[in-house]
Design a protein around this motif. Structure first.
Motif, PDB file in Angstrom:
ATOM      1  N   GLY A 127       0.791  -1.226   0.000  1.00 52.64           N
ATOM      2  CA  GLY A 127       0.000   0.000   0.000  1.00 52.64           C
ATOM      3  C   GLY A 127       0.821   1.271   0.000  1.00 52.64           C
ATOM      4  O   GLY A 127       0.496   2.241  -0.701  1.00 52.64           O
ATOM      5  N   LYS A 128       1.894   1.291   0.756  1.00 53.99           N
ATOM      6  CA  LYS A 128       2.734   2.494   0.818  1.00 53.99           C
ATOM      7  C   LYS A 128       3.406   2.748  -0.529  1.00 53.99           C
ATOM      8  O   LYS A 128       3.479   3.889  -0.999  1.00 53.99           O
ATOM      9  N   ALA A 129       3.892   1.692  -1.180  1.00 57.15           N
ATOM     10  CA  ALA A 129       4.535   1.841  -2.488  1.00 57.15           C
ATOM     11  C   ALA A 129       3.541   2.290  -3.541  1.00 57.15           C
ATOM     12  O   ALA A 129       3.864   3.092  -4.427  1.00 57.15           O
ATOM     13  N   VAL A 130       2.302   1.793  -3.473  1.00 59.24           N
ATOM     14  CA  VAL A 130       1.265   2.225  -4.416  1.00 59.24           C
ATOM     15  C   VAL A 130       0.986   3.715  -4.242  1.00 59.24           C
ATOM     16  O   VAL A 130       0.882   4.463  -5.220  1.00 59.24           O
ATOM     17  N   TYR A 164      -6.160   2.465   3.849  1.00 60.27           N
ATOM     18  CA  TYR A 164      -4.729   2.483   4.152  1.00 60.27           C
ATOM     19  C   TYR A 164      -3.952   3.213   3.063  1.00 60.27           C
ATOM     20  O   TYR A 164      -3.102   4.065   3.355  1.00 60.27           O
ATOM     21  N   VAL A 165      -4.231   2.911   1.803  1.00 62.06           N
ATOM     22  CA  VAL A 165      -3.539   3.595   0.707  1.00 62.06           C
ATOM     23  C   VAL A 165      -3.852   5.089   0.728  1.00 62.06           C
ATOM     24  O   VAL A 165      -2.969   5.929   0.529  1.00 62.06           O
ATOM     25  N   LEU A 166      -5.091   5.435   1.002  1.00 56.93           N
ATOM     26  CA  LEU A 166      -5.459   6.848   1.088  1.00 56.93           C
ATOM     27  C   LEU A 166      -4.721   7.544   2.224  1.00 56.93           C
ATOM     28  O   LEU A 166      -4.275   8.690   2.074  1.00 56.93           O
ATOM     29  N   ASP A 167      -4.582   6.872   3.349  1.00 56.40           N
ATOM     30  CA  ASP A 167      -3.854   7.467   4.466  1.00 56.40           C
ATOM     31  C   ASP A 167      -2.388   7.684   4.098  1.00 56.40           C
ATOM     32  O   ASP A 167      -1.815   8.743   4.404  1.00 56.40           O
ATOM     33  N   CYS A 168      -1.800   6.702   3.415  1.00 52.93           N
ATOM     34  CA  CYS A 168      -0.419   6.868   2.927  1.00 52.93           C
ATOM     35  C   CYS A 168      -0.339   8.000   1.910  1.00 52.93           C
ATOM     36  O   CYS A 168       0.600   8.807   1.915  1.00 52.93           O
ATOM     37  N   LEU A 169      -1.335   8.078   1.033  1.00 56.66           N
ATOM     38  CA  LEU A 169      -1.360   9.088  -0.017  1.00 56.66           C
ATOM     39  C   LEU A 169      -1.384  10.497   0.574  1.00 56.66           C
ATOM     40  O   LEU A 169      -0.642  11.382   0.142  1.00 56.66           O
ATOM     41  N   LEU A 170      -2.212  10.690   1.581  1.00 52.81           N
ATOM     42  CA  LEU A 170      -2.349  12.017   2.173  1.00 52.81           C
ATOM     43  C   LEU A 170      -1.202  12.349   3.117  1.00 52.81           C
ATOM     44  O   LEU A 170      -1.078  13.494   3.558  1.00 52.81           O
ATOM     45  N   SER A 171      -0.377  11.361   3.419  1.00 57.97           N
ATOM     46  CA  SER A 171       0.811  11.612   4.238  1.00 57.97           C
ATOM     47  C   SER A 171       1.985  12.113   3.404  1.00 57.97           C
ATOM     48  O   SER A 171       2.992  12.569   3.952  1.00 57.97           O
ATOM     49  N   GLU A 172       1.858  11.989   2.078  1.00 57.23           N
ATOM     50  CA  GLU A 172       2.907  12.461   1.183  1.00 57.23           C
ATOM     51  C   GLU A 172       2.837  13.982   1.082  1.00 57.23           C
ATOM     52  O   GLU A 172       1.876  14.543   0.564  1.00 57.23           O
ATOM     53  N   GLN A 173       3.840  14.663   1.603  1.00 54.16           N
ATOM     54  CA  GLN A 173       3.809  16.121   1.700  1.00 54.16           C
ATOM     55  C   GLN A 173       3.780  16.803   0.333  1.00 54.16           C
ATOM     56  O   GLN A 173       3.299  17.926   0.201  1.00 54.16           O
ATOM     57  N   SER A 174       4.298  16.125  -0.689  1.00 51.43           N
ATOM     58  CA  SER A 174       4.407  16.755  -2.005  1.00 51.43           C
ATOM     59  C   SER A 174       3.130  16.661  -2.821  1.00 51.43           C
ATOM     60  O   SER A 174       3.064  17.180  -3.933  1.00 51.43           O
ATOM     61  N   CYS A 175       2.090  16.006  -2.278  1.00 54.44           N
ATOM     62  CA  CYS A 175       0.879  15.758  -3.054  1.00 54.44           C
ATOM     63  C   CYS A 175      -0.336  16.412  -2.414  1.00 54.44           C
ATOM     64  O   CYS A 175      -0.439  16.501  -1.195  1.00 54.44           O
ATOM     65  N   ARG A 187     -10.795   6.467   4.344  1.00 53.16           N
ATOM     66  CA  ARG A 187      -9.630   6.848   5.139  1.00 53.16           C
ATOM     67  C   ARG A 187      -9.973   6.899   6.626  1.00 53.16           C
ATOM     68  O   ARG A 187      -9.204   6.435   7.469  1.00 53.16           O
ATOM     69  N   GLU A 188     -11.125   7.470   6.959  1.00 49.96           N
ATOM     70  CA  GLU A 188     -11.510   7.563   8.375  1.00 49.96           C
ATOM     71  C   GLU A 188     -11.748   6.181   8.970  1.00 49.96           C
ATOM     72  O   GLU A 188     -11.432   5.936  10.140  1.00 49.96           O
ATOM     73  N   PHE A 189     -12.291   5.260   8.177  1.00 54.24           N
ATOM     74  CA  PHE A 189     -12.464   3.891   8.662  1.00 54.24           C
ATOM     75  C   PHE A 189     -11.110   3.275   8.984  1.00 54.24           C
ATOM     76  O   PHE A 189     -10.932   2.642  10.033  1.00 54.24           O
ATOM     77  N   TYR A 190     -10.148   3.458   8.074  1.00 59.42           N
ATOM     78  CA  TYR A 190      -8.814   2.931   8.322  1.00 59.42           C
ATOM     79  C   TYR A 190      -8.198   3.547   9.576  1.00 59.42           C
ATOM     80  O   TYR A 190      -7.649   2.833  10.429  1.00 59.42           O
ATOM     81  N   ARG A 191      -8.283   4.854   9.700  1.00 65.67           N
ATOM     82  CA  ARG A 191      -7.666   5.526  10.841  1.00 65.67           C
ATOM     83  C   ARG A 191      -8.313   5.100  12.154  1.00 65.67           C
ATOM     84  O   ARG A 191      -7.638   4.984  13.175  1.00 65.67           O
ATOM     85  N   GLY A 192      -9.597   4.828  12.126  1.00 64.67           N
ATOM     86  CA  GLY A 192     -10.277   4.390  13.338  1.00 64.67           C
ATOM     87  C   GLY A 192      -9.876   2.993  13.771  1.00 64.67           C
ATOM     88  O   GLY A 192      -9.945   2.653  14.953  1.00 64.67           O
ATOM     89  N   ALA A 193      -9.451   2.165  12.794  1.00 65.18           N
ATOM     90  CA  ALA A 193      -9.078   0.775  13.102  1.00 65.18           C
ATOM     91  C   ALA A 193      -7.628   0.503  12.761  1.00 65.18           C
ATOM     92  O   ALA A 193      -7.225  -0.635  12.582  1.00 65.18           O
ATOM     93  N   ARG A 194      -6.835   1.557  12.714  1.00 59.74           N
ATOM     94  CA  ARG A 194      -5.492   1.509  12.139  1.00 59.74           C
ATOM     95  C   ARG A 194      -4.611   0.407  12.714  1.00 59.74           C
ATOM     96  O   ARG A 194      -3.881  -0.252  12.005  1.00 59.74           O
TER      97      ARG A 194
END
Length: 254
Positions: A127-130, A164-175, A187-194
């Motif tokens: 997921g992080k690489a995607v 999870y991929v969305l959370d990784c995506l939004l963690s990328e400062q350049s995007c 994303r909120e579902f993932y963060r709630g059950a991270r």
């Protein structure tokens, strides 16, 4: 131009006309896309996603018997004469071979998405690489995360993977991304059950089915987040090949 991200809950929601020109990322966490990611990481030459066992057998015709392996299931039952699409057990059988893969949901979703501009296969494993690939190559595109689902129904584990991929995506400062409501909820579902990836997978309907088949070890493996940098993508032959983190896909279907 800011990229846009949307989430579809089932493969049946794919509109083949509307995905033209879009970037599609397919999730079938239990187990097809996890098997695809692990298979290419572990040395498979390529993976051909097919719609069903009959198409797999047709694809195998006229190939050197030592050049490929047939892998497939339907509704959780291994197809006769095929290997089980089990990411851990397959490792010993796929080195430098073409994998012809038939699954109930994941390969069908990938084939249905093949009209898109680019198609990637995603799981928790990569997921992080995607996410980094999307940030590297697709910040001006519309990205559709497709949860394959199961038998036409919503699958919690695919939704969790998309989150999870969305959370990784939004963690990328350049995007910077415009997200639809469905993407925000994922994303909120993932963060709630991270911290509970294993619990999410084990408690899902498909996860419970896999436990009946004594596949707990596979579930624990595919619950590991971000451990692989392999990013499978669909090439011009409608075949999944190995790309790495940030890989660029040059193929655009007609």
């Amino acid at each position: 131009m800011m990229g846009k991200v949307h989430v579809l809950m089932r493969k049946e929601d794919i509109d083949t006309k509307k995905i033209h020109g879009k970037i599609v990322v397919v999730f079938d966490v239990l187990l097809a896309t996890s098997t695809i990611v692990a298979g290419l990481h572990h040395g498979a030459k390529e993976i051909i996603p097919v719609l069903h066992g009959e198409e797999a057998l047709k694809e195998a015709e006229n190939r050197d018997r030592n050049s490929f392996v047939l892998v497939g299931e339907y509704e959780g039952i291994t197809l006769e004469g095929f290997l089980n699409p089990n990411p851990l057990a397959l490792k010993e059988h796929i080195q430098k071979k073409t994998v012809i893969l038939s699954t109930t949901n994941g390969t069908v979703a990938i084939r249905k998405a093949s009209f898109a501009k680019h198609v990637y296969a995603a799981s928790l494993l990569n997921g992080k690489a995607v996410a980094r690939t999307l940030c590297t190559n697709h910040t001006s595109d519309t990205v559709i995360l497709v949860c394959a689902g199961s038998a036409g129904e919503f699958s919690m584990e695919d939704f969790y993977g998309a989150g999870y991929v969305l959370d990784c995506l939004l963690s990328e400062q350049s995007c910077d991304w415009e997200m639809t409501d469905a993407a925000l909820v994922a994303r909120e579902f993932y963060r709630g059950a991270r911290g509970c990836a294993e619990d999410i997978l084990l408690s899902s309907r498909v996860g419970r089915m896999l436990q009946r088949f004594k596949m707990e070890e596979d579930i624990y493996f595919v619950a590991e987040r971000g451990i692989l940098d392999t990013v499978p993508y669909l090439d011009e032959r409608k075949t999944l090949v190995k790309g790495g983190e940030g890989c660029y896909v040059g193929y655009t279907p007609s």
